[in-house]
Design an enzyme around this catalytic site. Structure first.
Site, mmCIF file in Angstrom:
data_model
loop_
_atom_site.group_PDB
_atom_site.id
_atom_site.type_symbol
_atom_site.label_atom_id
_atom_site.label_comp_id
_atom_site.label_asym_id
_atom_site.label_seq_id
_atom_site.Cartn_x
_atom_site.Cartn_y
_atom_site.Cartn_z
ATOM 1 N NE ARG A 1 -2.915 0.482 3.336
ATOM 2 C CZ ARG A 1 -2.237 0.730 4.475
ATOM 3 N NH1 ARG A 1 -1.560 1.844 4.611
ATOM 4 N NH2 ARG A 1 -2.265 -0.144 5.459
ATOM 5 C CE1 TYR A 14 -16.674 10.847 -15.602
ATOM 6 C CE2 TYR A 14 -16.144 10.963 -13.271
ATOM 7 C CZ TYR A 14 -16.538 10.240 -14.382
ATOM 8 O OH TYR A 14 -16.811 8.911 -14.240
ATOM 9 C CG ASP A 25 -10.005 15.697 -15.169
ATOM 10 O OD1 ASP A 25 -9.336 15.103 -16.040
ATOM 11 O OD2 ASP A 25 -10.994 15.189 -14.598
ATOM 12 C CE LYS A 35 -12.936 7.401 -18.203
ATOM 13 N NZ LYS A 35 -13.263 8.676 -17.561
HETATM 14 C C1 LIG Z 1 -13.678 9.156 -16.254
HETATM 15 C C2 LIG Z 1 -13.266 10.495 -15.811
HETATM 16 C C3 LIG Z 1 -12.964 10.754 -14.461
HETATM 17 C C4 LIG Z 1 -13.123 9.722 -13.367
HETATM 18 O O1 LIG Z 1 -12.237 8.667 -13.529
HETATM 19 P P1 LIG Z 1 -12.541 7.146 -13.074
HETATM 20 O O2 LIG Z 1 -11.301 6.454 -13.505
HETATM 21 O O3 LIG Z 1 -13.773 6.707 -13.796
HETATM 22 O O4 LIG Z 1 -12.739 7.148 -11.605
HETATM 23 C C5 LIG Z 1 -12.540 12.027 -14.138
HETATM 24 N N1 LIG Z 1 -12.436 13.003 -15.069
HETATM 25 C C6 LIG Z 1 -12.730 12.789 -16.358
HETATM 26 C C7 LIG Z 1 -12.600 13.913 -17.335
HETATM 27 C C8 LIG Z 1 -13.162 11.540 -16.782
HETATM 28 O O5 LIG Z 1 -13.474 11.346 -18.067
#
Ligand SMILES: *Cc1c(COP(=O)(O)O)cnc(C)c1O
Length: 386
Positions: free
Chosen positions: A46, A98, A170, A195
């Site tokens: 961890r 998001y 982000d 992604k």
């Molecule tokens: C999918 C996404 C998230 C969240 O990520 P997870 O891996 O699903 O927890 C945050 N920001 C954006 C822009 C996303 O597309």
């Protein structure tokens, strides 16, 4: 070294035990110690793991950061960053973020005493007005989801800095291939590596990159204390995905630009939101802060001969054969979805309406297939749904 080279080599060295060229997956939860407290940098997985370390070094290098922290999901990364805040602190956040980020702020952080103001950051005067004396963090997501609004990273981060707040971008939609927020003034970058970073739709993961030593140390503490760590196997997969990030993202963007231009000219499409189109309201800003316009777009269908636009959208999405109707984005395969009933269904209807997420708005993640096949698929589904 250039990012394409770093993606393949940063943090990765042939394994000293066997010479394995590819980073081994170290699944061990614990590590033998020579004497009490005497170990080779790892005591419990961890707190630290060799496979995760390799991924973190590589991800940090790609964003031009000193520190990288890999997380179990993008939301875990977001939650950990927001736990840098204390009750009474305030966040200024983009209005088209998001859905999961909105939910963490609204339903997890607000009950803990951390409040947020959501603002359309295209308007810098209104963004400046959203600050309060207790504003400690600015959160921006650009391009935004699903409207593909583009916010001025340099200007918004400068506003935050002038008020003593940290700024977090982000960068999931753009990736470091396209946009490098730390170089534009951001304190930290957050990713859903689910992604584009992993890119193959087979991992849920997250990332934070920063060159602020203090922020990194506090995040490291929080991550270990709260436990939001990824598995070594997932770290291996994301590390493997990063090696092809550049070639994938270039192809995603090339396919997306071709499809966006074609959709914009199609009589059944009312509007296309894509930063690479001259018709995009922040096309010039996008060209200055983004190296490529990315693989994501949304577009508005016109109603068919019969029924509502929602019914037409449903017929169109069901008629597609190459595109997969699914949430998520950034994988090699092309995905398509209807935000109003899928990814953004959790937003209150009036918020959706204010953002422009209407029943005919379709979001598309261009994959890396043959663009001809993708275009034919859209064409046949538009015809079949008319
Ligand atoms: C999918 C996404 C998230 C969240 O990520 P997870 O891996 O699903 O927890 C945050 N920001 C954006 C822009 C996303 O597309």
């Amino acid at each position: 070294m250039h990012p394409e080279t770093l993606a393949i080599h940063a943090g990765q060295h042939p394994d000293p035990v066997h010479g394995a060229v590819m980073t081994p997956i170290v699944l061990s939860s614990t590590f033998a110690q020579e004497g009490p407290g005497e170990h080779r940098g790892f005591d419990y997985s961890r707190s630290g793991n060799p496979t995760r370390n390799a991924l973190e070094a590589c991800g940090a290098a790609l964003e031009g950061a000193t520190h990288g922290l890999a997380f179990s999901s993008g939301c875990a990364a977001t939650t950990t960053v927001l736990h840098l805040l204390r009750p009474g602190d305030h966040v200024v956040c983009g209005d088209d973020v998001y859905g999961g980020t909105f939910r963490i702020l609204d339903r997890v952080m607000k009950p803990l005493g951390v409040t947020a103001t959501f603002v359309d950051m295209r308007d810098l005067a209104r963004t400046a007005e959203a600050f309060r004396p207790e504003t400690k963090l600015v959160w921006l997501e650009t391009p935004s989801n699903p409207m593909l609004k583009v916010f001025d990273i340099v200007a918004v981060c400068a506003l935050a800095k002038a008020r003593g707040a940290m700024s977090v971008v982000d960068n999931t939609f753009a990736t470091p291939v396209i946009q490098r927020p730390l170089a534009l003034g951001a304190t930290a970058v957050v990713h859903s590596s689910t992604k584009y970073l992993n890119g193959h739709s087979d991992v849920v993961g997250g990332f934070v990159m920063t060159s602020d030593d203090d922020v990194a140390a506090r995040l490291r503490f929080l991550q270990n204390a709260m436990g939001a760590v990824p598995s070594p196997f997932d770290c291996f997969l994301v590390l493997r995905g990063l090696k092809t990030l550049h070639v994938r993202v270039e192809r995603h963007a090339k396919n997306a630009l071709t499809l966006a231009r074609w959709l914009e000219a199609h009589p059944d499409v009312a509007r296309v939101h894509y930063p690479g189109l001259a018709s995009h309201p922040q096309h010039d800003l996008a060209a200055t802060q983004m190296a490529l316009p990315g693989g994501m777009m949304s577009f508005v269908l016109r109603a068919g001969a019969t029924g509502t636009v929602a019914e037409r959208a449903r017929r169109f999405l069901k008629a597609l054969k190459v595109f997969t109707l699914a949430e998520s984005l950034g994988g090699v395969e092309s995905l398509i979805e209807l935000p109003a009933v899928m990814t953004h269904a959790s937003l209150p209807p009036e918020t959706r309406a204010a953002l422009g997420i209407d029943d005919g708005l379709v979001r598309l993640s261009a994959g890396i297939e043959s663009v001809d096949d993708l275009q034919h698929d859209l064409a046949q589904a538009l015809d079949a749904s008319r």
